[in-house]
Design a protein around this motif. Structure first.
Motif, PDB file in Angstrom:
ATOM      1  N   ASP A 190       9.128  68.519  32.026  1.00 14.75           N
ATOM      2  CA  ASP A 190       8.233  68.354  33.510  1.00 14.75           C
ATOM      3  C   ASP A 190       7.416  68.287  33.113  1.00 14.75           C
ATOM      4  N   THR A 191       6.536  68.977  31.707  1.00 18.60           N
ATOM      5  CA  THR A 191       5.345  69.047  31.234  1.00 18.60           C
ATOM      6  C   THR A 191       5.035  67.921  30.871  1.00 18.60           C
ATOM      7  N   ILE A 192       5.782  66.806  30.961  1.00 16.99           N
ATOM      8  CA  ILE A 192       5.669  64.801  30.666  1.00 16.99           C
ATOM      9  C   ILE A 192       4.929  64.412  31.927  1.00 16.99           C
ATOM     10  N   ASP A 193       4.187  63.524  31.796  1.00 20.61           N
ATOM     11  CA  ASP A 193       3.536  62.937  33.300  1.00 20.61           C
ATOM     12  C   ASP A 193       5.021  62.199  33.906  1.00 20.61           C
ATOM     13  N   ASN A 194       4.547  62.752  35.317  1.00 17.43           N
ATOM     14  CA  ASN A 194       5.864  62.118  35.692  1.00 17.43           C
ATOM     15  C   ASN A 194       5.762  60.673  36.191  1.00 17.43           C
ATOM     16  N   GLU A 195       4.472  59.670  35.891  1.00 16.19           N
ATOM     17  CA  GLU A 195       4.869  59.023  36.010  1.00 16.19           C
ATOM     18  C   GLU A 195       5.367  57.516  34.700  1.00 16.19           C
ATOM     19  N   THR A 196       6.127  58.795  34.010  1.00 22.37           N
ATOM     20  CA  THR A 196       6.812  58.309  32.663  1.00 22.37           C
ATOM     21  C   THR A 196       7.885  57.370  33.452  1.00 22.37           C
ATOM     22  N   ALA A 197       8.403  57.584  34.927  1.00 24.21           N
ATOM     23  CA  ALA A 197       9.760  57.574  35.521  1.00 24.21           C
ATOM     24  C   ALA A 197       9.581  56.345  36.313  1.00 24.21           C
ATOM     25  N   ILE A 198      10.149  55.406  34.915  1.00 23.28           N
ATOM     26  CA  ILE A 198       9.335  53.919  35.697  1.00 23.28           C
ATOM     27  C   ILE A 198      11.508  53.855  36.336  1.00 23.28           C
ATOM     28  N   THR A 199      12.503  53.980  35.735  1.00 24.87           N
ATOM     29  CA  THR A 199      13.843  53.962  36.360  1.00 24.87           C
ATOM     30  C   THR A 199      13.909  55.353  36.701  1.00 24.87           C
ATOM     31  N   SER A 200      15.274  55.056  37.441  1.00 29.04           N
ATOM     32  CA  SER A 200      16.241  55.645  37.852  1.00 29.04           C
ATOM     33  C   SER A 200      16.745  56.744  37.175  1.00 29.04           C
ATOM     34  N   ASN A 201      16.383  55.985  35.856  1.00 31.14           N
ATOM     35  CA  ASN A 201      17.889  56.888  34.832  1.00 31.14           C
ATOM     36  C   ASN A 201      17.071  57.950  34.462  1.00 31.14           C
ATOM     37  N   VAL A 202      15.892  58.524  34.356  1.00 31.11           N
ATOM     38  CA  VAL A 202      14.757  59.614  34.124  1.00 31.11           C
ATOM     39  C   VAL A 202      15.065  60.474  35.092  1.00 31.11           C
ATOM     40  N   GLU A 203      15.016  61.961  34.127  1.00 29.32           N
ATOM     41  CA  GLU A 203      15.649  63.337  35.244  1.00 29.32           C
ATOM     42  C   GLU A 203      14.339  64.674  34.368  1.00 29.32           C
ATOM     43  N   PHE A 204      13.516  64.849  35.220  1.00 31.35           N
ATOM     44  CA  PHE A 204      12.438  66.297  34.522  1.00 31.35           C
ATOM     45  C   PHE A 204      13.433  67.219  35.097  1.00 31.35           C
ATOM     46  N   HIS A 205      13.278  68.321  33.958  1.00 27.04           N
ATOM     47  CA  HIS A 205      13.887  69.699  33.606  1.00 27.04           C
ATOM     48  C   HIS A 205      12.908  70.919  33.534  1.00 27.04           C
ATOM     49  N   SER A 206      12.544  72.251  33.848  1.00 29.22           N
ATOM     50  CA  SER A 206      11.692  73.420  32.853  1.00 29.22           C
ATOM     51  C   SER A 206      12.022  73.424  31.776  1.00 29.22           C
ATOM     52  N   LEU A 207      10.658  73.179  30.756  1.00 32.19           N
ATOM     53  CA  LEU A 207      11.884  73.916  29.753  1.00 32.19           C
ATOM     54  C   LEU A 207      11.467  75.514  29.771  1.00 32.19           C
ATOM     55  N   ASN A 208      11.246  76.242  30.964  1.00 28.83           N
ATOM     56  CA  ASN A 208      11.236  77.705  31.114  1.00 28.83           C
ATOM     57  C   ASN A 208      13.103  77.571  31.660  1.00 28.83           C
ATOM     58  N   ALA A 209      14.179  77.089  32.409  1.00 28.02           N
ATOM     59  CA  ALA A 209      15.038  76.554  32.864  1.00 28.02           C
ATOM     60  C   ALA A 209      16.138  76.988  31.385  1.00 28.02           C
ATOM     61  N   PRO A 210      17.430  78.158  31.928  1.00 26.59           N
ATOM     62  CA  PRO A 210      17.568  78.239  30.917  1.00 26.59           C
ATOM     63  C   PRO A 210      18.544  76.281  30.529  1.00 26.59           C
ATOM     64  N   ILE A 211      18.558  77.503  28.561  1.00 23.60           N
ATOM     65  CA  ILE A 211      18.979  75.362  28.145  1.00 23.60           C
ATOM     66  C   ILE A 211      20.968  75.677  28.862  1.00 23.60           C
ATOM     67  N   SER A 212      21.062  75.915  29.442  1.00 22.30           N
ATOM     68  CA  SER A 212      22.524  75.099  29.957  1.00 22.30           C
ATOM     69  C   SER A 212      22.061  74.500  30.881  1.00 22.30           C
ATOM     70  N   GLU A 213      21.262  75.142  31.450  1.00 28.54           N
ATOM     71  CA  GLU A 213      20.976  73.228  32.386  1.00 28.54           C
ATOM     72  C   GLU A 213      20.444  72.091  31.431  1.00 28.54           C
ATOM     73  N   TRP A 214      19.981  72.024  30.515  1.00 29.00           N
ATOM     74  CA  TRP A 214      19.435  71.381  29.668  1.00 29.00           C
ATOM     75  C   TRP A 214      20.859  70.454  28.994  1.00 29.00           C
ATOM     76  N   THR A 215      22.128  71.071  28.235  1.00 29.76           N
ATOM     77  CA  THR A 215      22.722  71.058  28.096  1.00 29.76           C
ATOM     78  C   THR A 215      23.539  70.128  29.295  1.00 29.76           C
ATOM     79  N   ASN A 216      23.852  70.759  30.366  1.00 32.51           N
ATOM     80  CA  ASN A 216      24.831  70.005  30.762  1.00 32.51           C
ATOM     81  C   ASN A 216      24.632  69.002  32.090  1.00 32.51           C
ATOM     82  N   ALA A 217      22.688  68.998  31.808  1.00 25.84           N
ATOM     83  CA  ALA A 217      22.123  67.478  32.073  1.00 25.84           C
ATOM     84  C   ALA A 217      22.662  66.252  31.525  1.00 25.84           C
ATOM     85  N   ILE A 218      22.840  66.913  29.915  1.00 26.95           N
ATOM     86  CA  ILE A 218      22.505  65.974  28.957  1.00 26.95           C
ATOM     87  C   ILE A 218      24.581  65.701  28.721  1.00 26.95           C
ATOM     88  N   LEU A 219      25.070  66.709  28.778  1.00 27.35           N
ATOM     89  CA  LEU A 219      26.321  66.010  29.116  1.00 27.35           C
ATOM     90  C   LEU A 219      27.447  65.319  30.367  1.00 27.35           C
TER      91      LEU A 219
END
Length: 366
Positions: free
Chosen positions: A301-330
């Protein structure tokens, strides 16, 4: 009668296959070179990845005296000598953040009408160069005739929150990235990842791109599902450190380090998800390209949210547990890709549209 082509000087660090440089080359290939020709002022002595193509397209490459805060006087002297010999430019388009102001400080004396700056990043860490950046920014604000940025965060970072600037999207040749299952199958076969769930990243190996976090996330994914693989495209000062980290986690058989490649449009077809957890960014070209290829994108979520042109983009905090990132990917394992190129064009990221805007700025013509 005016002498054509007009010449425009692009000011960069080095013409390697980074996002900024790729965007400039997209414009260079698309511009009518009977009317506009690009030359390049680079600040590294070594050869860049795009140098051969630049010269084939008719561009000249000049290697500047290096920018060193304690040697500005020599840099200004070099620039003065350069513009004394090369003073036929109708515009200078600088892409080196605050340091663009140092070029403009000298160039304005040579009756160059358009001194254009583009901001490509939304931040960087505080270091010993901070005071020198303030010094260079003074000249940027004093002499820049056209302030541009790839997005609002990047513009506010360089020019200030109350400044006016033009948004120039990180344009791509959209048609090259259209999802193609035949290319996907070919590349996956070549990389021997045909039956894998492929997590990919395309970026320079720099601390700001946060490759170490990418490896940490993938390490956790691998524990849950060893039928996944990670493909990293790019090179840079952090390459060997990341390679060592991959080896220390015993992930070498699941991680492919491709280095610099000239077929990113094809590699994106082979990916199943783009992972991009940068510490700071403007609007990275590679994320626009990934969306044009129909990929789901998991971003910090440190990346400009204007980057999300399509609905295929998700933003996550770098302070979130790694499990949040792994689940989002899987969770993207059942994602069904479709053609999204029309969305990219409609959002203004097509190189043909942007080249017309640049032509008007360079020539000062409507």
């Amino acid at each position: 009668m005016e002498k054509l082509p007009y010449r425009v000087l692009q000011v960069v660090t080095i013409m390697n296959r980074g996002g900024i440089e790729t965007m400039i080359m997209n414009h260079y290939r698309a511009v009518d070179r009977t009317k506009i020709q690009f030359d390049f002022l680079v600040h590294r002595q070594e050869k860049g990845d795009y140098d051969d193509e630049i010269e084939q397209l008719g561009g000249r490459i000049y290697r500047a005296f290096p920018i060193r805060p304690w040697k500005y006087i020599y840099y200004f002297k070099w620039l003065k000598s350069f513009f004394n010999k090369n003073n036929d430019y109708i515009a200078i388009h600088a892409h080196i953040q605050e340091n663009s102001g140092l070029v403009f400080k000298v160039a304005h004396r040579f009756n160059i009408k358009a001194l254009i700056s583009t901001s490509h990043t939304a931040g960087y860490g505080i270091d010993y160069k901070y005071l020198f950046r303030v010094y260079a920014k003074y000249y940027l604000n004093k002499y820049c005739t056209h302030k541009m940025a790839c997005g609002n965060m990047a513009g506010e970072h360089l020019y200030g929150k109350n400044s006016e600037f033009i948004i120039i999207h990180n344009a791509i040749d959209v048609a090259k990235f259209k999802y193609n299952v035949n290319i996907r199958n070919k590349i996956r076969h070549e990389l021997n990842i045909e039956n894998k769930f492929v997590i990919g990243n395309v970026a320079r190996f720099h601390k700001g791109k946060n490759h170490t976090f990418i490896v940490d996330v993938f390490n956790e994914i691998n524990k849950k599902d060893n039928n996944c693989c990670l493909v990293l495209v790019g090179d840079g000062e952090e390459f060997e450190a990341i390679k060592s980290k991959v080896e220390s986690f015993d992930l070498s058989s699941n991680v492919t380090l491709l280095g610099v490649r000239n077929n990113v449009n094809e590699l994106l077809q082979a990916f199943d998800v783009l992972l991009f957890p940068s510490l700071f960014e403007g609007i990275p070209v590679s994320i626009i390209e990934a969306q044009a290829a129909g990929l789901p994108c998991i971003l910090s979520d440190t990346i400009d949210n204007e980057t999300a042109i399509t609905s295929n983009v998700e933003f996550h905090s770098l302070n979130a547990p790694i499990s949040e990132w792994t689940n989002a990917i899987l969770n993207k394992k059942d994602f069904r890709r479709v053609d999204t190129t029309s969305e990219i064009v409609d959002a203004g990221y097509d190189v043909i549209q942007n080249t017309k805007l640049l032509y008007r700025l360079y020539t000062q013509k409507e």
